[in-house]
Motif scaffolding. Structure first.
Motif, PDB file in Angstrom:
ATOM      1  N   ALA A  19      -1.934   8.727   4.809  1.00  0.00           N
ATOM      2  CA  ALA A  19      -3.371   8.356   4.004  1.00  0.00           C
ATOM      3  C   ALA A  19      -3.515   6.907   4.875  1.00  0.00           C
ATOM      4  O   ALA A  19      -4.622   6.743   5.036  1.00  0.00           O
ATOM      5  CB  ALA A  19      -3.306   8.408   2.725  1.00  0.00           C
ATOM      6  N   VAL A  20      -2.597   6.297   5.109  1.00  0.00           N
ATOM      7  CA  VAL A  20      -2.434   4.690   5.598  1.00  0.00           C
ATOM      8  C   VAL A  20      -3.357   4.518   6.849  1.00  0.00           C
ATOM      9  O   VAL A  20      -3.980   4.532   7.531  1.00  0.00           O
ATOM     10  CB  VAL A  20      -1.573   3.552   5.358  1.00  0.00           C
ATOM     11  N   ASP A  79       2.161   2.863  -3.362  1.00  0.00           N
ATOM     12  CA  ASP A  79       0.924   3.552  -4.191  1.00  0.00           C
ATOM     13  C   ASP A  79       0.554   4.769  -3.364  1.00  0.00           C
ATOM     14  O   ASP A  79      -0.516   5.712  -3.936  1.00  0.00           O
ATOM     15  CB  ASP A  79      -0.136   2.871  -4.560  1.00  0.00           C
ATOM     16  N   HIS A  80       0.763   4.977  -1.699  1.00  0.00           N
ATOM     17  CA  HIS A  80      -0.309   5.852  -1.409  1.00  0.00           C
ATOM     18  C   HIS A  80       1.067   6.438  -0.331  1.00  0.00           C
ATOM     19  O   HIS A  80       1.456   5.788   0.166  1.00  0.00           O
ATOM     20  CB  HIS A  80      -1.292   5.238  -0.368  1.00  0.00           C
ATOM     21  N   PRO A  81       0.373   7.981   0.678  1.00  0.00           N
ATOM     22  CA  PRO A  81       1.317   8.213   1.592  1.00  0.00           C
ATOM     23  C   PRO A  81       0.987   7.580   2.750  1.00  0.00           C
ATOM     24  O   PRO A  81       0.049   7.297   3.307  1.00  0.00           O
ATOM     25  CB  PRO A  81       0.658   9.890   1.170  1.00  0.00           C
ATOM     26  N   ALA A 139      -7.234   9.597   1.259  1.00  0.00           N
ATOM     27  CA  ALA A 139      -6.439  11.093   0.903  1.00  0.00           C
ATOM     28  C   ALA A 139      -6.886  11.801   0.469  1.00  0.00           C
ATOM     29  O   ALA A 139      -6.322  13.039   0.968  1.00  0.00           O
ATOM     30  CB  ALA A 139      -5.136  10.032  -0.478  1.00  0.00           C
ATOM     31  N   LEU A 196      -8.302   3.517   0.375  1.00  0.00           N
ATOM     32  CA  LEU A 196      -7.323   4.718   0.768  1.00  0.00           C
ATOM     33  C   LEU A 196      -6.707   5.962   0.036  1.00  0.00           C
ATOM     34  O   LEU A 196      -6.756   7.042  -0.004  1.00  0.00           O
ATOM     35  CB  LEU A 196      -5.896   4.254   0.058  1.00  0.00           C
ATOM     36  N   ASP A 197      -7.645   6.016  -1.497  1.00  0.00           N
ATOM     37  CA  ASP A 197      -7.545   7.041  -1.972  1.00  0.00           C
ATOM     38  C   ASP A 197      -8.948   7.995  -1.333  1.00  0.00           C
ATOM     39  O   ASP A 197      -8.750  10.082  -1.465  1.00  0.00           O
ATOM     40  CB  ASP A 197      -8.273   6.404  -3.524  1.00  0.00           C
ATOM     41  N   GLU A 250      -6.463  14.947   2.206  1.00  0.00           N
ATOM     42  CA  GLU A 250      -6.232  16.640   1.565  1.00  0.00           C
ATOM     43  C   GLU A 250      -7.015  17.666   2.436  1.00  0.00           C
ATOM     44  O   GLU A 250      -7.059  19.444   2.190  1.00  0.00           O
ATOM     45  CB  GLU A 250      -6.818  16.890   0.057  1.00  0.00           C
ATOM     46  N   VAL A 268       1.361  -1.263  -0.160  1.00  0.00           N
ATOM     47  CA  VAL A 268      -0.091  -0.359  -0.113  1.00  0.00           C
ATOM     48  C   VAL A 268       1.221   1.119   0.026  1.00  0.00           C
ATOM     49  O   VAL A 268       0.410   2.133  -0.377  1.00  0.00           O
ATOM     50  CB  VAL A 268      -0.899  -0.326   1.309  1.00  0.00           C
ATOM     51  N   LEU A 269       2.310   1.462   0.284  1.00  0.00           N
ATOM     52  CA  LEU A 269       2.762   2.543   0.809  1.00  0.00           C
ATOM     53  C   LEU A 269       3.580   2.459  -0.232  1.00  0.00           C
ATOM     54  O   LEU A 269       4.006   3.848  -0.870  1.00  0.00           O
ATOM     55  CB  LEU A 269       4.000   2.324   1.700  1.00  0.00           C
TER      56      LEU A 269
END
Ligand SMILES: [Zn+2]
Length: 390
Positions: free
Chosen positions: A307-308, A302-304, A332, A328-329, A336, A299-300
């Motif tokens: 966010a996790v 593709d995602h910050p 994210a 996760l999207d 923001e 998961v890390l």
């Protein structure tokens, strides 16, 4: 290395106009228990058995424990954290043997991968990170203390702890407890025991298993005894919060507490518990045995990391939940919004008080986030700092 936290609110002490200090109680509510705290708060987190990769279910336990420590720090309480490594365990021995490696060497490599995942997820380094193999002497002393007080007996190289009383205390029926004991490797059918709920503090080792000399022959510690001995060694006979995945409630934490209490006459061992809800995937608990896993490293990619963390934290800590890749999207996107709120001006004391109160009220992250989004400014920045999302 010391447990380092972002600067937060140190609201436990303030000055009146006459400059007389007013001490407010630093009080966390966890589950339905009020927990007034005196520094240092002692937090024991049951750590990994280092034989395989870290998945989101592990991450949830360690991120929630990390946030519990950060919230206490925010409230002005010093926190001593202990997260053990169960590096003497039959599952690990089997994994090491199948790779043709020594158990300790194999464990060290897996620990390295775990530490990398934890660092990426911004989980603070615990104050203490004991390994079971370094605390075998304490397990032997625990066994001797339990024998001396009549709470254990020797048999064929084993020292068994008399554990029948742990079942009622855990609020379980015998049938429920037997099923859990069998599921978590306590081997209740072992005919050597006086009672199916007796568990080994010490047990004999074969040549292919790690072993140490002892008054009862060459052997190794039992799982629950390892954590009991490590907790006493690093934090003493009583702790403020015992943390781990919800599946550790019984038998592991029930026996850990019972062993410490009967050996030391200090009760309760744990003033409160943080049993983190399991992460499910495809309708079943995320687990290596069933293969329904999402790994932290994946998961890390593709995602910050924030966010996790937010995905894991934006819910009640004790509730089991189902992971879907699209979540996760969404997390994210929420992140923001929080960053935008934090960038706005504003330092409302009432909003900061509301954030602090939400976090101290059973770690109510969703409520703290709602205040942060609505009030913005310093309230949002405080939430981002305490949850290590900034
Ligand atoms: Zn443990």
């Amino acid at each position: 290395m010391a447990h380092r936290f972002p600067a937060g609110l140190h609201g436990a002490t303030s000055q009146t106009a006459a400059q007389e200090p007013v001490i407010r109680s630093a009080e966390l509510r966890l589950s339905d228990r009020e927990l007034p705290l005196v520094s240092p708060a002692r937090l024991y987190v049951c750590g990994i058995t280092p034989y395989d990769v870290t998945h989101l279910g592990h991450a949830a336990t360690f991120i929630w424990s990390d946030v519990a420590a950060s919230v206490l720090h925010m409230a002005g309480v010093d926190v001593t954290t202990c997260r053990n490594v169960t590096d003497v365990d039959d599952v690990l021995t089997q994994a090491a043997n199948s790779h043709g490696r020594a158990y300790d060497e194999y464990a060290l490599y897996q620990e390295y991968l775990f530490e990398k995942d934890m660092a990426a997820l911004r989980v603070h380094q615990p104050t203490h990170e004991p390994r079971a193999r370094h605390h075998v002497t304490q397990v032997q002393q625990l066994a001797a203390a339990l024998l001396a007080t009549g709470h254990a007996y020797q048999r064929d190289g084993h020292v068994y702890f008399r554990g029948a009383h742990t079942v009622a205390r855990a609020g379980l029926t015998s049938e429920q407890a037997l099923a859990l004991s069998a599921e978590y490797g306590d081997n209740p059918d072992d005919p050597l025991r006086d009672d199916p709920f007796d568990v080994p503090v010490w047990r004999p080792s074969t040549d292919r298993q790690p072993g140490w000399p002892s008054p009862w022959g060459r052997g190794r510690p039992g799982w629950h005894a390892e954590c009991a001995a490590m907790a006493i060694a690093l934090l003493g006979a009583s702790i403020d919060i015992l943390a781990g995945g919800e599946d550790l409630r019984f038998p592991h934490h029930a026996y850990q507490a019972a062993m410490v209490e009967t050996a030391t006459s200090v009760s309760p061992f744990a003033r409160s518990h943080l049993h983190v809800g399991a992460v499910h995937q495809g309708g079943a608990k995320m687990a290596k045995a069933t293969g329904n896993l999402t790994l932290v490293t994946d998961v890390l990619r593709d995602h910050p990391p924030a966010a996790v963390r937010l995905l894991i934290l934006n819910r009640p800590w004790h509730a089991p939940w189902e992971y879907h890749a699209g979540d996760l999207d969404a997390a994210a996107g929420t992140l923001e919004d929080l960053y935008a709120a934090a960038a706005r001006p504003g330092t409302s004391p009432a909003a900061i008080t509301a954030v602090t109160a939400a976090l101290l009220n059973n770690l109510d992250v969703p409520q703290a986030l709602a205040v942060a989004r609505d009030e913005a400014g310093e309230a949002a920045r405080l939430v981002l700092r305490v949850l290590s999302l900034a």
